[in-house]
Design a protein around this motif. Structure first.
Motif, short mmCIF file in Angstrom:
data_model
loop_
_atom_site.label_atom_id
_atom_site.label_comp_id
_atom_site.label_asym_id
_atom_site.label_seq_id
_atom_site.Cartn_x
_atom_site.Cartn_y
_atom_site.Cartn_z
N THR A 238 42.81 48.17 30.69
CA THR A 238 43.40 46.87 30.35
C THR A 238 42.77 46.25 29.12
O THR A 238 43.16 45.17 28.70
CB THR A 238 43.26 45.89 31.53
OG1 THR A 238 41.87 45.66 31.79
CG2 THR A 238 43.91 46.44 32.79
N THR B 126 45.44 43.12 36.96
CA THR B 126 44.18 42.42 37.16
C THR B 126 43.93 42.08 38.62
O THR B 126 43.01 41.32 38.93
CB THR B 126 44.15 41.11 36.34
OG1 THR B 126 45.25 40.27 36.75
CG2 THR B 126 44.28 41.41 34.86
N SER B 127 44.75 42.62 39.51
CA SER B 127 44.56 42.35 40.93
C SER B 127 43.35 43.10 41.45
O SER B 127 42.80 43.99 40.79
CB SER B 127 45.80 42.76 41.73
OG SER B 127 45.97 44.17 41.70
N ASN C 214 46.02 38.67 27.03
CA ASN C 214 45.58 38.96 28.40
C ASN C 214 46.27 40.22 28.90
O ASN C 214 47.40 40.51 28.50
CB ASN C 214 45.93 37.80 29.34
CG ASN C 214 45.25 36.51 28.97
OD1 ASN C 214 44.04 36.38 29.07
ND2 ASN C 214 46.04 35.53 28.52
#
Length: 232
Positions: A212, A224-225, A218
């Protein structure tokens, strides 16, 4: 600077003043993968293609062409034996993969799926910016895309059925893995970086960084979990 412009694009008459080289009808991905003899540059006269050029000797407006002759001209223009090229594109097939694979250029993927998180992020009060820090450009905002299609699922992750008595696994999709493999960074739009200082340092995708790392500003929320993702 050199834009590659689709032949049906309408632009103001003086737009060429902003660029050294303008290329139309580039016929990507062949622009990168074909030999110069297979895809020579052509001059234009009254928007009509003229004779093929054996090389590219000076800045101007051209049609078709190839990355090899373009790079030779960039060497001449910059006076550098190996000038660095950053290529912007919105297609993995026509832009990002061939520019990186055949020419080894740095690539910036304009990924509209990243806009799908804008609405969700704007609802997080702890992440909202002070008014004075927001960009000067406040034009009409595009409708956020839904990165999780009801038919195809998420653009970034997929669920693989587990064996009997085991839980399903989350895996990166083929498209997601191509982004981190062939893109230097991925952005939602040109406007997202337009007001950054010229010496701003981006975090790039690389084997030493997380998958990522190269998403700006972002990464997708779905990546992003806290759930564990498996690369296959």
């Amino acid at each position: 600077m050199f834009p590659q412009i689709p032949s049906n694009t309408k632009l103001p008459n003086d737009f060429t003043d902003l660029f050294d080289i303008v290329i139309t009808n580039a016929l990507k991905p062949g622009f990168f993968s074909h030999l110069p003899s297979q895809r020579p540059f052509r001059t234009l006269e009254n928007d009509e293609e003229q004779e093929a050029l054996p090389s590219l000797d000076k800045p101007g407006w051209y049609s078709q062409g190839n990355a090899v002759h373009l790079y030779e001209l960039l060497k001449k223009m910059t006076g550098k034996p190996e000038p660095k090229v950053v290529y912007f594109g919105d297609s993995m097939h026509s832009d990002i993969f061939p520019a990186r694979h055949y020419s080894n250029w740095e690539t910036v993927l304009i990924l509209e799926e990243l806009r799908g998180d804008e609405g969700a992020r704007s609802q997080r009060p702890e992440e909202s910016e002070p008014l004075e820090k927001k960009g000067k450009y406040e034009g009409p905002k595009a409708k956020p895309l839904n990165t999780s299609s009801k038919k195809w699922g998420s653009f970034f992750i997929d669920s693989v059925w587990g064996l009997e008595n085991t839980e399903d696994s989350l895996v990166y999709t083929w498209s997601c893995k191509r982004i981190s493999t062939y893109s230097t960074i991925a952005i939602p739009s040109i406007e997202a970086i337009a007001e950054l200082p010229l010496d701003y340092k981006f975090t790039r995708f690389s084997s030493s960084n997380s998958k990522t790392a190269g998403y700006y500003p972002n990464p997708p929320l779905v990546l992003t979990s806290d759930e564990t993702l498996i690369s296959k």
